[in-house]
Enzyme design. Sequence first.
Site, short mmCIF file in Angstrom:
data_model
loop_
_atom_site.label_atom_id
_atom_site.label_comp_id
_atom_site.label_asym_id
_atom_site.label_seq_id
_atom_site.Cartn_x
_atom_site.Cartn_y
_atom_site.Cartn_z
N PRO A 1 29.26 34.77 37.04
CG PRO A 1 30.82 34.30 35.39
CD PRO A 1 29.60 35.13 35.65
CG ASN A 2 33.34 31.43 39.46
OD1 ASN A 2 33.07 30.25 39.68
ND2 ASN A 2 33.96 31.82 38.37
NE ARG B 1 36.54 27.26 47.90
CZ ARG B 1 35.71 26.56 48.65
NH1 ARG B 1 35.26 27.04 49.78
NH2 ARG B 1 35.31 25.35 48.27
CD GLU C 1 31.72 47.48 34.17
OE1 GLU C 1 31.80 48.63 33.65
OE2 GLU C 1 32.46 46.55 33.86
CG HIS D 1 33.90 45.02 38.31
ND1 HIS D 1 33.54 43.77 37.90
CD2 HIS D 1 33.73 45.84 37.25
CE1 HIS D 1 33.18 43.82 36.63
NE2 HIS D 1 33.29 45.07 36.22
NE ARG E 1 41.80 40.80 41.34
CZ ARG E 1 40.80 39.92 41.38
NH1 ARG E 1 39.55 40.35 41.37
NH2 ARG E 1 41.04 38.64 41.42
CG ASN F 1 30.33 41.83 39.87
OD1 ASN F 1 31.01 41.52 38.88
ND2 ASN F 1 30.83 41.83 41.10
CE1 TYR G 1 36.45 39.33 43.59
CE2 TYR G 1 37.34 37.17 44.15
CZ TYR G 1 37.17 38.20 43.24
OH TYR G 1 37.70 38.10 41.99
CB ALA H 1 35.50 36.02 34.56
O1 CA2 Z 1 35.74 42.34 41.51
C1 CA2 Z 1 34.74 41.84 40.99
O2 CA2 Z 1 33.62 42.03 41.42
C2 CA2 Z 1 34.90 40.89 39.80
O3 CA2 Z 1 33.80 41.11 38.92
C3 CA2 Z 1 34.86 39.49 40.36
C4 CA2 Z 1 35.11 38.42 39.30
C5 CA2 Z 1 36.38 38.74 38.51
O4 CA2 Z 1 36.51 37.79 37.47
C6 CA2 Z 1 36.35 40.13 37.93
O5 CA2 Z 1 37.57 40.35 37.28
C7 CA2 Z 1 36.17 41.16 39.03
C8 CA2 Z 1 35.29 37.06 39.95
C9 CA2 Z 1 34.17 36.64 40.82
C10 CA2 Z 1 34.62 35.47 41.62
O6 CA2 Z 1 34.02 35.58 42.88
C11 CA2 Z 1 34.52 34.81 43.87
C12 CA2 Z 1 34.06 35.07 45.13
C13 CA2 Z 1 34.52 34.37 46.19
C14 CA2 Z 1 35.44 33.36 46.00
C15 CA2 Z 1 35.91 33.08 44.74
C16 CA2 Z 1 35.44 33.81 43.65
#
Ligand code: CA2
Length: 154
Positions: free
Chosen positions: A24-25, A32, A110, A112, A119, A86, A37, A89
Amino acid sequence: MDHLQTFKNKEKFATMKILILNGPNLNLLGTREPDIYGSETFESFFGQLCSAYPQISLEYFQSNHEGELIDKLHEVGFSFDGVVLNAGAYTHTSIALADAVSAIKAPVVEVHISNVHKREPFRHHSYLSAACVGSIVGLGLDGYRLAVEWLLRR
Ligand code: CA2
C-alpha cells in the site's frame, strides 16, 4: 571449462523469474515525501532494473489491498524463483501476509526503502521478517536491486 560455466550461468538466468511486489501507498513513490522515500517513481526505477538484468524475467506488481498481495504470492509462489517484497505498512500488521510468505516455495526477500528502525516504534516490528529469507532496510530503492542480485546468486 570457463565457456561451459558461462553457458550454464546463462541457461540458469534465462529461466529465472523474479517478482517485485509492492504494498500500500508505494504507488505514490516519487510524488510525495521525497525526504523519506526519494524522488524517483518506481516505474522509472523498474525500467532501469530491467535494463540492468536483461537475462532474467522481472515482473512488478503493486496493490493497496492485502488480499491482492496474498493472491499474487499464491499465483507466483510455486513457479517463480524469488520474490522481493515491500509490503509497506502491512509489514507491521499482517499475520495473513506472513502466513502467505511461509506457505509458498519461492524465497522472499523483505525490502524497506527507509530505515524502519530509525522511525516510529510501531515500524520496528515486522510480521514478515521471520518468514522471509532476509531483509534489507534503509538503502533506498537500491535495496530492491541488491535483493534481486542476491536471488540471482543464491
Ligand atoms: O520504508 C519502506 O519501504 C516502508 O515499507 C514504506 C511504508 C511504511 O509504512 C513502512 O513502515 C516502511 C510506507 C509506504 C508509503 O509510501 C509512500 C511513498 C511516497 C509517498 C507517500 C508514501
